[in-house]
Scaffold this motif. Structure first.
Motif, PDB file in Angstrom:
ATOM      1  N   ILE A  27       0.965  -1.195  -0.081  1.00 10.74           N
ATOM      2  CA  ILE A  27      -0.079   0.080  -0.058  1.00 10.74           C
ATOM      3  C   ILE A  27       0.889   1.436   0.047  1.00 10.74           C
ATOM      4  CG2 ILE A  27      -1.818   1.161   1.368  1.00 10.74           C
ATOM      5  CD1 ILE A  27      -2.608  -1.373   2.513  1.00 10.74           C
ATOM      6  N   GLN A  28       0.447   2.003  -0.870  1.00  7.98           N
ATOM      7  CA  GLN A  28       1.276   3.423  -0.784  1.00  7.98           C
ATOM      8  C   GLN A  28       0.206   4.606  -1.210  1.00  7.98           C
ATOM      9  OE1 GLN A  28       4.023   3.016  -4.391  1.00  7.98           O
ATOM     10  NE2 GLN A  28       2.530   3.877  -5.553  1.00  7.98           N
ATOM     11  N   GLU A  29       0.791   5.698  -0.837  1.00  2.00           N
ATOM     12  CA  GLU A  29       0.126   7.015  -1.120  1.00  2.00           C
ATOM     13  C   GLU A  29      -0.425   7.279  -2.399  1.00  2.00           C
ATOM     14  OE1 GLU A  29       3.221   7.930   2.231  1.00  2.00           O
ATOM     15  OE2 GLU A  29       3.096   6.851   0.141  1.00  2.00           O
ATOM     16  N   ASN A  30      -1.544   7.830  -2.667  1.00  2.69           N
ATOM     17  CA  ASN A  30      -1.943   8.369  -3.787  1.00  2.69           C
ATOM     18  C   ASN A  30      -0.957   9.654  -4.415  1.00  2.69           C
ATOM     19  OD1 ASN A  30      -4.133   6.401  -4.310  1.00  2.69           O
ATOM     20  ND2 ASN A  30      -5.417   7.879  -2.937  1.00  2.69           N
ATOM     21  N   GLU A  31      -1.150  10.141  -5.672  1.00  5.16           N
ATOM     22  CA  GLU A  31      -0.335  11.272  -6.099  1.00  5.16           C
ATOM     23  C   GLU A  31      -0.250  12.277  -5.015  1.00  5.16           C
ATOM     24  OE1 GLU A  31      -1.201  11.911 -10.132  1.00  5.16           O
ATOM     25  OE2 GLU A  31      -0.756  10.046 -10.847  1.00  5.16           O
ATOM     26  N   LYS A  32      -1.588  12.694  -4.495  1.00  4.17           N
ATOM     27  CA  LYS A  32      -1.528  13.446  -3.413  1.00  4.17           C
ATOM     28  C   LYS A  32      -1.633  12.767  -2.056  1.00  4.17           C
ATOM     29  CE  LYS A  32      -4.485  17.184  -1.883  1.00  4.17           C
ATOM     30  NZ  LYS A  32      -5.900  17.845  -2.117  1.00  4.17           N
ATOM     31  N   PRO A  33      -0.728  12.887  -1.428  1.00  7.27           N
ATOM     32  CA  PRO A  33      -0.543  12.277  -0.141  1.00  7.27           C
ATOM     33  C   PRO A  33      -1.735  12.525   0.823  1.00  7.27           C
ATOM     34  CG  PRO A  33       1.285  13.469  -0.433  1.00  7.27           C
ATOM     35  CD  PRO A  33       0.358  13.885  -1.851  1.00  7.27           C
ATOM     36  N   TYR A  34      -2.335  11.821   1.479  1.00  4.59           N
ATOM     37  CA  TYR A  34      -3.322  11.973   2.521  1.00  4.59           C
ATOM     38  C   TYR A  34      -2.821  11.554   3.905  1.00  4.59           C
ATOM     39  CZ  TYR A  34      -6.717  13.310  -0.901  1.00  4.59           C
ATOM     40  OH  TYR A  34      -7.308  13.824  -2.052  1.00  4.59           O
ATOM     41  N   PHE A  35      -1.754  10.645   3.921  1.00  8.33           N
ATOM     42  CA  PHE A  35      -1.384  10.000   5.152  1.00  8.33           C
ATOM     43  C   PHE A  35       0.304   9.896   5.113  1.00  8.33           C
ATOM     44  CE2 PHE A  35      -2.045   6.354   2.419  1.00  8.33           C
ATOM     45  CZ  PHE A  35      -1.048   5.527   2.769  1.00  8.33           C
ATOM     46  N   GLN A  36       0.620   9.990   6.428  1.00  5.14           N
ATOM     47  CA  GLN A  36       1.837   9.729   6.515  1.00  5.14           C
ATOM     48  C   GLN A  36       2.074   8.259   6.878  1.00  5.14           C
ATOM     49  OE1 GLN A  36       4.158   9.132   9.333  1.00  5.14           O
ATOM     50  NE2 GLN A  36       5.823   9.511   8.319  1.00  5.14           N
ATOM     51  N   SER A  37       3.019   7.478   6.396  1.00  3.19           N
ATOM     52  CA  SER A  37       3.065   5.996   6.628  1.00  3.19           C
ATOM     53  C   SER A  37       3.260   5.642   7.993  1.00  3.19           C
ATOM     54  CB  SER A  37       4.247   5.602   5.439  1.00  3.19           C
ATOM     55  OG  SER A  37       5.497   6.124   6.098  1.00  3.19           O
ATOM     56  N   ARG A  38       3.901   6.184   8.830  1.00  2.00           N
ATOM     57  CA  ARG A  38       4.213   5.854  10.238  1.00  2.00           C
ATOM     58  C   ARG A  38       2.934   5.775  10.849  1.00  2.00           C
ATOM     59  NH1 ARG A  38       7.927   8.276  13.101  1.00  2.00           N
ATOM     60  NH2 ARG A  38       8.096  10.138  11.848  1.00  2.00           N
ATOM     61  N   PHE A  39       2.226   6.886  10.605  1.00  2.00           N
ATOM     62  CA  PHE A  39       0.977   7.200  11.298  1.00  2.00           C
ATOM     63  C   PHE A  39       0.108   6.143  10.853  1.00  2.00           C
ATOM     64  CE2 PHE A  39      -3.297   8.699  11.054  1.00  2.00           C
ATOM     65  CZ  PHE A  39      -3.606   9.189  12.147  1.00  2.00           C
ATOM     66  N   MET A  40      -0.107   5.830   9.735  1.00  2.00           N
ATOM     67  CA  MET A  40      -0.979   4.860   9.043  1.00  2.00           C
ATOM     68  C   MET A  40      -0.713   3.368   9.929  1.00  2.00           C
ATOM     69  SD  MET A  40      -3.726   4.323   7.461  1.00  2.00           S
ATOM     70  CE  MET A  40      -3.961   5.976   6.921  1.00  2.00           C
ATOM     71  N   PHE A  41       0.542   3.202   9.958  1.00  2.00           N
ATOM     72  CA  PHE A  41       1.211   1.886  10.637  1.00  2.00           C
ATOM     73  C   PHE A  41       0.432   1.533  11.977  1.00  2.00           C
ATOM     74  CE2 PHE A  41       4.075   0.172  13.813  1.00  2.00           C
ATOM     75  CZ  PHE A  41       4.359  -1.164  13.311  1.00  2.00           C
ATOM     76  N   TYR A  42       0.549   2.815  12.770  1.00  2.00           N
ATOM     77  CA  TYR A  42      -0.002   2.826  14.150  1.00  2.00           C
ATOM     78  C   TYR A  42      -1.570   2.820  14.158  1.00  2.00           C
ATOM     79  CZ  TYR A  42       4.622   4.032  16.378  1.00  2.00           C
ATOM     80  OH  TYR A  42       5.878   3.838  16.656  1.00  2.00           O
ATOM     81  N   TYR A  43      -2.013   3.417  13.133  1.00  2.00           N
ATOM     82  CA  TYR A  43      -3.477   3.359  13.029  1.00  2.00           C
ATOM     83  C   TYR A  43      -4.020   2.054  12.724  1.00  2.00           C
ATOM     84  CZ  TYR A  43      -8.189   4.920  11.926  1.00  2.00           C
ATOM     85  OH  TYR A  43      -9.595   5.083  11.927  1.00  2.00           O
ATOM     86  N   MET A  44      -3.315   1.225  11.960  1.00  2.00           N
ATOM     87  CA  MET A  44      -3.711  -0.164  11.695  1.00  2.00           C
ATOM     88  C   MET A  44      -3.385  -1.172  12.866  1.00  2.00           C
ATOM     89  SD  MET A  44      -2.609  -0.598   7.618  1.00  2.00           S
ATOM     90  CE  MET A  44      -3.500   0.086   6.211  1.00  2.00           C
ATOM     91  N   MET A  45      -2.744  -0.613  13.750  1.00  2.00           N
ATOM     92  CA  MET A  45      -2.416  -1.460  15.117  1.00  2.00           C
ATOM     93  C   MET A  45      -3.696  -1.160  16.368  1.00  2.00           C
ATOM     94  SD  MET A  45       1.681  -1.024  15.675  1.00  2.00           S
ATOM     95  CE  MET A  45       1.706  -2.055  17.276  1.00  2.00           C
ATOM     96  N   SER A  46      -4.301  -0.183  15.864  1.00  2.77           N
ATOM     97  CA  SER A  46      -5.480   0.191  16.984  1.00  2.77           C
ATOM     98  C   SER A  46      -6.548  -0.646  17.119  1.00  2.77           C
ATOM     99  CB  SER A  46      -6.167   1.616  16.355  1.00  2.77           C
ATOM    100  OG  SER A  46      -6.798   1.552  15.408  1.00  2.77           O
ATOM    101  N   ASP A  47      -7.106  -0.865  18.197  1.00  3.79           N
ATOM    102  CA  ASP A  47      -8.155  -1.590  18.481  1.00  3.79           C
ATOM    103  C   ASP A  47      -9.326  -1.645  17.331  1.00  3.79           C
ATOM    104  OD1 ASP A  47      -7.062  -2.724  20.386  1.00  3.79           O
ATOM    105  OD2 ASP A  47      -7.918  -1.581  22.045  1.00  3.79           O
ATOM    106  N   LYS A  48      -9.736  -0.298  17.232  1.00  4.62           N
ATOM    107  CA  LYS A  48     -10.829  -0.122  16.109  1.00  4.62           C
ATOM    108  C   LYS A  48     -10.487  -0.770  14.799  1.00  4.62           C
ATOM    109  CE  LYS A  48     -12.803   3.905  18.256  1.00  4.62           C
ATOM    110  NZ  LYS A  48     -14.166   3.282  18.411  1.00  4.62           N
TER     111      LYS A  48
END
Length: 205
Positions: free
Chosen positions: A5-26
């Motif tokens: 998974i990588q950002e679109n041409e216009k980035p909306y997320f920071q990869s390390r933030f998304m890593f932590y987000y995917m570790m969240s309980d939700k």
């Protein structure tokens, strides 16, 4: 299949933030609900694509990721220290057990040779007997197989097998479970051919 998974041409997320987000309980709860697979839980690209993510600005995402990097490192370091402390406590516990069961509680008690090479000296008033004169194997079998299924381990003793297996493996075990398994009782010494021993805390198989 593994997906990148990588950002679109216009980035909306920071990869390390998304890593932590995917570790969240939700997010993990969403994967559990929408994922498939018996031994390995996977989730489709379509399900991922339908998941709604609340995103702060890229700058705030970076701040959050940096904060979590620092705090996670502190926790990891604390866990490493605790693990070392636990290992030392386990070693101390083993030494206490060894000394108590082979030398007794009185350090001033007179000692004598046990006559058994690996045992060495024992308190002079203790006796030595072969295990075959102390134990009788009990072969009591379950009628319907409904009792708690147990496991024996040299690390944890006798514990419910459900605590040592994944949910999927446990369900397969339950489905294949048959009556006529050996039963055990509270405070009964249990063991099997791999040298694992323990005492259960209730009825079980």
């Amino acid at each position: 299949m593994t997906s990148r998974i990588q950002e679109n041409e216009k980035p909306y997320f920071q990869s390390r933030f998304m890593f932590y987000y995917m570790m969240s309980d939700k997010f993990q709860d969403y994967v559990k609900i929408n994922g498939t697979g018996a031994t390995f839980l996977g989730i489709s690209q379509e399900s991922i694509g339908n998941y709604s993510i609340c995103l702060p600005s890229l700058e705030e995402q970076l701040c959050i990721a940096n904060y979590l990097d620092i705090e996670s490192a502190k926790i990891d370091q604390a866990v490493t220290i605790k693990k070392k402390q636990i290992e030392l406590l386990k070693e101390r516990r083993q030494i206490l057990i060894q000394n108590a069961v082979t030398r007794g509680l009185d350090p001033q008690a007179p000692m004598r040779d046990s006559g058994v090479e690996w045992v060495g000296e024992i308190p002079a008033h203790w006796g030595v007997k072969r295990a075959k004169y102390l134990f009788n194997e009990v072969d009591e079998r379950s009628v319907d197989g409904k009792e708690e299924l147990l496991s024996v381990s040299h690390m944890t003793g006798v514990t419910p097998r459900s605590e040592r297996m994944s949910p999927c493996s446990w369900q397969r075990t339950i489905q294949a479970q048959k009556p006529a398994r050996k039963m055990t009782l509270y405070s009964t010494l249990c063991g099997h051919g791999w040298g694992h021993w323990g005492c259960p805390t209730d009825w079980g198989l």
